[in-house]
Design an enzyme around this catalytic site. Sequence first.
Site, short mmCIF file in Angstrom:
data_model
loop_
_atom_site.label_atom_id
_atom_site.label_comp_id
_atom_site.label_asym_id
_atom_site.label_seq_id
_atom_site.Cartn_x
_atom_site.Cartn_y
_atom_site.Cartn_z
N LYS A 127 0.57 -0.85 0.20
CA LYS A 127 0.29 0.09 0.05
C LYS A 127 0.66 1.30 -0.21
O LYS A 127 1.57 1.33 0.50
CB LYS A 127 -0.78 -0.08 0.72
CG LYS A 127 -2.00 0.98 0.97
CD LYS A 127 -2.95 -0.07 0.39
CE LYS A 127 -4.88 0.97 -0.11
NZ LYS A 127 -5.12 0.29 -0.63
N ASP A 167 -7.09 4.41 -4.11
CA ASP A 167 -7.61 4.29 -2.43
C ASP A 167 -8.11 5.70 -2.12
O ASP A 167 -8.63 6.99 -3.89
CB ASP A 167 -6.74 3.75 -2.41
CG ASP A 167 -7.14 3.63 -0.68
OD1 ASP A 167 -7.81 1.88 -0.81
OD2 ASP A 167 -7.39 4.07 0.39
P1 NDP Z 1 -13.20 7.33 -2.52
O1 NDP Z 1 -11.72 8.63 -2.60
O2 NDP Z 1 -13.68 7.97 -3.83
O3 NDP Z 1 -14.61 7.96 -1.80
C1 NDP Z 1 -14.33 8.30 0.39
C2 NDP Z 1 -15.00 8.17 0.33
O4 NDP Z 1 -14.92 8.33 1.47
C3 NDP Z 1 -15.98 10.15 0.07
O5 NDP Z 1 -16.92 9.88 0.15
C4 NDP Z 1 -15.39 10.29 1.84
O6 NDP Z 1 -16.03 11.41 1.67
C5 NDP Z 1 -15.08 9.54 2.15
N1 NDP Z 1 -14.44 9.47 3.16
C6 NDP Z 1 -13.30 9.56 3.18
N2 NDP Z 1 -12.55 9.77 4.85
C7 NDP Z 1 -13.73 10.18 5.43
C8 NDP Z 1 -13.42 9.98 7.07
N3 NDP Z 1 -12.33 10.18 7.41
N4 NDP Z 1 -13.83 10.50 7.09
C9 NDP Z 1 -15.85 10.11 6.99
N5 NDP Z 1 -15.12 9.69 5.25
C10 NDP Z 1 -14.38 9.99 4.98
O7 NDP Z 1 -12.58 6.17 -2.41
P2 NDP Z 1 -12.63 4.84 -2.32
O8 NDP Z 1 -13.96 4.58 -2.32
O9 NDP Z 1 -11.74 4.44 -3.38
O10 NDP Z 1 -12.49 3.89 -1.28
C11 NDP Z 1 -13.33 4.06 -0.09
C12 NDP Z 1 -12.96 3.08 1.12
O11 NDP Z 1 -12.77 2.04 0.66
C13 NDP Z 1 -11.61 2.85 1.31
O12 NDP Z 1 -11.48 2.48 2.58
C14 NDP Z 1 -10.44 2.26 0.15
O13 NDP Z 1 -9.98 2.10 1.16
C15 NDP Z 1 -11.36 0.94 0.27
N6 NDP Z 1 -11.24 0.15 -0.84
C16 NDP Z 1 -11.28 1.36 -2.20
C17 NDP Z 1 -10.97 0.17 -3.00
C18 NDP Z 1 -10.87 0.60 -4.46
O14 NDP Z 1 -11.11 0.35 -5.46
N7 NDP Z 1 -10.87 2.23 -4.38
C19 NDP Z 1 -11.12 -1.31 -3.42
C20 NDP Z 1 -10.67 -1.50 -1.86
C21 NDP Z 1 -11.04 -1.19 -0.65
P3 NDP Z 1 -15.25 13.16 1.69
O15 NDP Z 1 -16.01 12.90 0.02
O16 NDP Z 1 -15.68 13.85 2.58
O17 NDP Z 1 -13.73 12.89 2.36
O1 2IT Z 2 -8.20 -1.38 -0.61
C1 2IT Z 2 -7.74 -2.34 -1.86
O2 2IT Z 2 -8.09 -3.33 -1.73
C2 2IT Z 2 -7.71 -1.13 -3.24
N1 2IT Z 2 -7.14 0.23 -3.09
C3 2IT Z 2 -7.59 -1.86 -4.39
C4 2IT Z 2 -5.54 -1.84 -4.91
C5 2IT Z 2 -6.03 -2.27 -6.61
O3 2IT Z 2 -3.93 -2.53 -6.43
O4 2IT Z 2 -6.81 -2.30 -7.31
#
Ligand code: NDP
Ligand code: 2IT
Length: 446
Positions: A127, A167
């Site tokens: 990561k 992420d």
């Molecule tokens: P984005 O940046 O697209 O969206 C994040 C969302 O979460 C936003 O709505 C944001 O609100 C909110 N958020 C972020 N930090 C906080 C916080 N500290 N408190 C409250 N709300 C928060 O990220 P993703 O959708 O990609 O990721 C969301 C989660 O999913 C993370 O935990 C990530 O690690 C996990 N994940 C992502 C993957 C991917 O492929 N993208 C794969 C697997 C897991 P705001 O806009 O107000 O900051």
């Molecule tokens: O938490 C996760 O699994 C991700 N943010 C996606 C990682 C990836 O390599 O696609």
Amino acid sequence: MKNQYLLGVIETVKKRNAGEPEFIQAVTEVLESLLPVIESRPDFVEAGIIERIAEPERQIIFRVPWTDDNGRIQVNRGFRVQFNSAIGPYKGGIRFHPSVYLGIIKFLGFEQVFKNSLTTLPMGGAKGGADFDPKGKSDGEIMRFCQSFMTELVKYIGPDCDVPAGDIGVGAREIGYMFGQYKRIRNEFTGVLTGKGLNYGGSLARKEATGYGLCYFTDEMLKANGKSIAGKTVIISGSGNVATYANQKFTEFGAKVVAMSDSNGYVYDSNGIDYRDIVKLKEVEHKRIKEYVSTHPSAVYTEGCSGIWTVPCDIALPCATQNEIDKQSAESLIKNGCFAVSEGANMPSTPEAIDVYMKSGILYGPAKAANAGGVATSGLEMSQNSIRLSWSFKEVDEKLHSIMKSIFASCDKAAKEYGMEGNYMAGANIAGFLKVAEAMKAQGCV
Ligand code: NDP
Ligand code: 2IT
């Protein structure tokens, strides 16, 4: 847990990583689940697998200097933690958020090792990220930051070595800028990042994959317990990449998504929230979730993001960030009739919240299994890049669906084999661990 050996390893991890509570939390949860494995596999103890798996292979911390629109030099701190390469090249996302520090990247890298193992694809765990806040930055500032970040990161990654992705705070735009800089420095067009744009090596369905995968996993978990998604009321925290496409797929499966949030607050709409409105609001207009009510008179906005867990629902999908559901929120979910929590975010439930789920007997889909669809599809993007072909949306989506089915099946099987039927958290930790542990043992003391 009374195993002196495991307790000793956990103690060492706590001492060695003092000041990194999220990392200690992630390691403790996994190691505690491994108790029955450790008791039946003295060969793993002898090979020092547990001590080694809890220590990253490499941790890189670097300066990221960049110039803002006023010509001032800003400095951020960048990270890449290459956690484990026993079963494949390092693989895992990059997070840009002001809360990022070494402990967050280490917890995410550690989780990624087991998650990637569960996908059935050959990917190690890593990561990265930076304590950079993309909010309010101009496009030019984002580009200069990404270029500076990659100028250092380029030394440590490569298509057969370490393949980052997105992420929190890192989506297609940031991946594009980082890919461009990598290509410029190396003079090489390779699949070094995933989540790329579709016209330069990206995979169809990668953008949707984590949310879709969450739905496919949850569907399997519900079916195995005589339930279904159709007709259920769902709440989803966050309104980013994972949350948006989870909304789309759960709605397609017949559920109604009544609440979504961002870090400021949440909206409730009894008519259901259409994911296309969220795409428009967030991806196109870059507005806050509270703006949703200005176009939806039936919706109500409430300040404060944790209030979303007080909204009555059947299924809760935390898709924002770590530790967003604490004991009190978990209790309120269950009091209001929630029967399943499935995690799109990484480690969104505190250990106390997980205790509440376990005691109440609700269905719990742990992050490293339930959200593995994103990285699994990244693995499919790597395959397509290697063979220099691209598959159709349908082909990728079908592969994703069958991977999520197999992830649920291995969690279920491992939980049963080790006497914890229905505990998919233990099942995910054990199944993810076994493959990596066998590979580490076979490769000797490295
Ligand atoms: P984005 O940046 O697209 O969206 C994040 C969302 O979460 C936003 O709505 C944001 O609100 C909110 N958020 C972020 N930090 C906080 C916080 N500290 N408190 C409250 N709300 C928060 O990220 P993703 O959708 O990609 O990721 C969301 C989660 O999913 C993370 O935990 C990530 O690690 C996990 N994940 C992502 C993957 C991917 O492929 N993208 C794969 C697997 C897991 P705001 O806009 O107000 O900051
Ligand atoms: O938490 C996760 O699994 C991700 N943010 C996606 C990682 C990836 O390599 O696609």
